[in-house]
Design an enzyme around this catalytic site. Structure first.
Site, PDB file in Angstrom:
ATOM      1  N   GLU A  16      97.984 -14.327  22.026  1.00  0.00           N
ATOM      2  CA  GLU A  16      98.147 -13.598  23.293  1.00  0.00           C
ATOM      3  C   GLU A  16      97.037 -12.556  23.353  1.00  0.00           C
ATOM      4  O   GLU A  16      97.120 -11.483  22.761  1.00  0.00           O
ATOM      5  CB  GLU A  16      99.545 -12.977  23.362  1.00  0.00           C
ATOM      6  CG  GLU A  16     100.629 -14.057  23.358  1.00  0.00           C
ATOM      7  CD  GLU A  16     102.048 -13.516  23.293  1.00  0.00           C
ATOM      8  OE1 GLU A  16     102.248 -12.305  23.522  1.00  0.00           O
ATOM      9  OE2 GLU A  16     102.966 -14.315  22.983  1.00  0.00           O
ATOM     10  N   GLU A  30     103.991  -7.793  29.517  1.00  0.00           N
ATOM     11  CA  GLU A  30     103.545  -9.188  29.564  1.00  0.00           C
ATOM     12  C   GLU A  30     102.541  -9.290  30.707  1.00  0.00           C
ATOM     13  O   GLU A  30     102.897  -9.162  31.878  1.00  0.00           O
ATOM     14  CB  GLU A  30     104.735 -10.116  29.798  1.00  0.00           C
ATOM     15  CG  GLU A  30     105.850 -10.011  28.760  1.00  0.00           C
ATOM     16  CD  GLU A  30     105.544 -10.798  27.493  1.00  0.00           C
ATOM     17  OE1 GLU A  30     104.514 -11.521  27.455  1.00  0.00           O
ATOM     18  OE2 GLU A  30     106.338 -10.705  26.539  1.00  0.00           O
TER      19      GLU A  30
END
Length: 454
Positions: free
Chosen positions: A86, A277
């Protein structure tokens, strides 16, 4: 013209050339070292530990006094790339560092933020995972885990159910780091969705029904601050199952996470943390990074300002000696681990404007309460300063110590310094070696000092 170009190259800091691409661990390290060398008066670079493979976990610090904590200046942090695949957060934090240092002295807002806040940035918590990614994919790349195949966001102590997994070097480094500083506010940056998630990530019926914390209003404000500024609230989500009202969610409501980092920060570290996120695709193409930076830059800046919400101050004895380890909490907002003053007697409580009652407890003495009104304050880059002077012998408890709520044990922390008291199962406190026993009390009544902003 050639001479002019030469001088421009010499005078302009090399950090202005950070490109929008994915940077290897070596490139990341070189970049951080270069920035630190070019801006030594407001930056500090240090490693908080090493990964399983021996890679440094570099933390870049910015502030007016970057090398050490200064009384009255809150500590803030950003952490990214704890899941190695990520990667958007990792790259935008490098650009945030470049932006902050190059805007200092040029941009009044940035100058005020840096002068009033000590900012810590850990661009990559999982460099081994990042380097392990061979075939980048939006959702299922190699590299999520550390080199030992552990998910670092399931690897912290958990207050709600026993987490028996082996604590990893990267996790332990962050835990020691949290223990060593007086962090007030934090965010950890992830990918795979578009939402700002807040504690609790885990729960149980006995402790916290449905994952709701005592500071729900503050967490909703923090999450919305980022979500609205980054336009997450207008997102349709990444698929039909990931659509969030206002672009925010309670973590436990979304899905329970045992051993998450944000719960650890909030419960044991006294640091409010949310999870950001930032991208539907965990490892998007490089040509999208500039757009991610442009979208998130205002939100990253606005979120940092929230560290100046609420109230801060010191607890003193009547001789103006700071009292460490005193509990300072708002009535009705008792935390699982009571929030305590640091070695300087400092406390920081993130609160929205309103009326509150502080409950202050020094072991061996009766608790005292004090009412206060909080105006909007973070726009001035300082929480309200409210110092408390503890009263004299009339407030001694009838027994030698005051019973204090127990705190779940974080068994992996091995440090034996004063901050480790936060991590004991119960607080059996002896002040024989502290300044408190040496206090010569007069009959002075309670003195709470409300002064101007710090």
């Amino acid at each position: 013209m050639d001479l002019l170009c030469f001088f421009l190259v010499v005078l302009l800091p090399s950090v202005l050339g950070l490109d929008f691409g994915y940077h290897s661990t070596e490139s990341l390290e070189n970049f951080l070292k270069t920035v630190n060398q070019n801006y030594p008066s407001i930056t500090h670079l240090h490693s908080i530990g090493k990964s399983v493979a021996g890679r440094d976990l570099w933390v870049f610090v910015l502030g007016r006094f970057p090398t050490k904590h200064t009384i009255g200046i809150p500590e803030f942090k950003y952490v990214a790339n704890m899941h190695g695949d990520e990667v958007v957060g990792r790259e935008i934090l490098l650009h945030l560092i470049e932006y902050l240092v190059t805007q200092y002295g040029q941009n009044a807002e940035i100058e005020q933020i840096i002068n009033s806040t000590r900012i810590h940035i850990l661009p990559s918590m999982n460099p081994d995972g990042f380097e392990a990614v061979v075939r980048p994919d939006c959702m299922f790349s190699d590299g999520r885990y550390n080199k030992n195949k552990f998910d670092l966001n399931r690897n912290f102590p958990d207050a709600f159910e026993a987490n028996t997994v082996e604590i990893q070097p990267e996790t332990q480094a962050v835990m020691d780091w949290v223990e060593s500083e007086t962090f007030v506010l934090s965010a950890n940056l992830h990918g795979g969705a578009m939402v700002a998630s807040f504690p609790y990530d885990n729960s149980n019926a006995a402790v916290a029904a449905k994952g709701v914390t005592p500071d729900q209003d503050v967490f909703i404000h923090l999450a919305k601050t980022y979500s609205f500024t980054a336009n997450m609230s207008r997102s349709d989500g990444c698929d039909d199952s990931n659509r969030f009202e206002d672009g925010i969610t309670n973590g436990y409501t979304w899905y329970p996470v045992q051993g998450g980092m944000q719960d650890y920060n909030y419960i044991w570290g006294q640091c409010f943390e949310i999870t950001l996120e930032l991208s539907c695709c965990k490892y998007p193409p490089e040509n999208e990074l500039q757009t991610f930076w442009a979208t998130n830059r205002p939100a990253l800046i606005e979120y940092m300002k929230q560290v100046h919400l609420g109230v801060k101050g010191q607890v003193f004895d009547i001789q103006r000696n700071p009292i460490a380890n005193a509990i300072v909490e708002v009535v009705g907002r008792n935390h699982i681990c009571p929030y305590r003053t640091n070695q300087n007697g400092e406390y920081y409580l993130l609160l929205l404007p309103g009326n509150y009652t502080l409950n202050v407890t020094v072991p061996g003495f009766k608790s005292i309460t004090q009412k206060l009104e909080l105006p909007a304050g973070h726009q001035l880059y300082s929480a309200l300063k409210y110092d408390i002077v503890y009263p004299g012998p009339a407030f001694r408890a009838t027994t030698s110590t005051t019973q204090i709520p127990s705190c779940p044990k974080a068994v992996s922390v091995s440090s034996t310094n004063e901050a480790a008291l936060l991590l004991s199962t119960t607080f059996t406190l002896c002040f024989s070696a502290t300044p408190l026993l040496m206090m010569i009390f007069s009959t002075d009544t309670l003195s709470c000092i409300l002064s101007s902003f710090w």
